[in-house]
Design an enzyme around this catalytic site. Structure first.
Site, mmCIF file in Angstrom:
data_model
loop_
_atom_site.group_PDB
_atom_site.id
_atom_site.type_symbol
_atom_site.label_atom_id
_atom_site.label_comp_id
_atom_site.label_asym_id
_atom_site.label_seq_id
_atom_site.Cartn_x
_atom_site.Cartn_y
_atom_site.Cartn_z
ATOM 1 N N ASP A 105 0.841 -1.197 0.000
ATOM 2 C CA ASP A 105 0.000 0.000 0.000
ATOM 3 C C ASP A 105 0.878 1.250 0.000
ATOM 4 O O ASP A 105 2.036 1.207 0.409
ATOM 5 C CB ASP A 105 -0.886 0.041 1.251
ATOM 6 C CG ASP A 105 -1.870 -1.115 1.294
ATOM 7 O OD1 ASP A 105 -2.171 -1.684 0.227
ATOM 8 O OD2 ASP A 105 -2.311 -1.453 2.413
HETATM 9 N N1 URA Z 1 -1.167 -5.915 3.822
HETATM 10 C C1 URA Z 1 -1.658 -4.667 3.824
HETATM 11 O O1 URA Z 1 -2.715 -4.419 4.379
HETATM 12 N N2 URA Z 1 -0.980 -3.710 3.194
HETATM 13 C C2 URA Z 1 0.207 -3.922 2.590
HETATM 14 O O2 URA Z 1 0.802 -2.994 2.041
HETATM 15 C C3 URA Z 1 0.723 -5.223 2.598
HETATM 16 C C4 URA Z 1 0.009 -6.205 3.216
#
Ligand code: URA
Length: 241
Positions: A105
């Protein structure tokens, strides 16, 4: 090994865009087997021909593998308007079709492998291969024993989707903050955040530490990257050169 066009070889090696490379070849900056070649379509054997750019030999590698410590604020997806993980690389890595093997993310930090080896990326991303990913997570409060067991047995997300069993190591916790390490075998959309959300907890900080045997180099500050070493590559299902 198959013969390829001189301009393609140089662009695969990150010497510039195809049009920039054509200009450099036309100008006489490139030699093949020690003779200047001005024809970009000239065919060369990447493994056997001696190709040199401005007198320096071009060492051919079919694929490139980088480990990046992704900073928050940079997106993984390369089709977004935001600054992405390829935008922050040096020029030599911009034209070799690198893409992230797995996404994080925008606000998540940590390990992303960037490569142009599609098969290797598929092998580490495929849910069937069950490659373990390790995350360092901070959440807004402690976890009960029941909640830990739920995560270990396979938590059911808010949309009804069940996760595979995960492993947890609590680093420290009090009523307002819990620091932990989480090991998961999948890569569902926003998985870690959704796993804790389904238990009523909010992820306040998230960093990926490892993907299979590839562990984020502690010497890499956020935003820094390096090529994977020979030893690291031995632990990855890389494609033949
Ligand atoms: N899980 C998440 O919620 N975000 C990420 O960036 C990676 C794994």
């Amino acid at each position: 090994m198959d013969m390829i066009r001189l301009d393609k070889l140089l662009s695969n090696m990150g010497y510039g865009s195809r049009s920039e490379i054509k200009k450099m070849i036309n100008k006489g900056n490139v030699s093949v087997d020690r003779k200047v070649v001005r024809d970009p379509s000239c065919k060369v054997n990447p493994k056997e021909s001696h190709v040199a750019f401005e007198g320096k030999q071009v060492i051919y590698r079919k694929f490139t593998y980088l480990m990046l410590n992704k900073p928050a604020g940079v997106v993984s997806s390369t089709d977004s308007k935001d600054i992405n993980v390829i935008d922050i690389l040096d020029e030599e890595y911009k034209y070799i079709n690198l893409f992230p093997a797995g996404r994080l993310d925008k606000d998540t930090e940590g390990l992303i492998i960037l490569t142009n080896d599609g098969l290797m990326a598929h092998n580490i991303l495929s849910p069937k291969k069950k490659v373990e990913k390790k995350y360092y997570v901070e959440i807004d409060g402690s976890l009960t024993r029941n909640q830990v067991e739920t995560l270990e047995n396979g938590v059911i997300l808010e949309d009804g989707d069940r996760c595979l069993p995960s492993r947890l190591e609590i680093v420290e916790e009090d009523e307002i903050l819990c620091k932990l390490k989480l090991f998961i075998m999948e890569g569902k959309y926003h998985q870690v955040k959704r796993m804790f959300a389904s238990l009523g907890r909010r992820v306040t900080y998230l960093k990926r530490i490892s993907v299979g045997a590839i562990v984020l180099d502690e010497n890499l500050k956020t935003g820094e990257y390096r090529e994977l070493s020979e030893i690291e590559l031995k632990n990855l299902p890389v494609s033949e050169d």
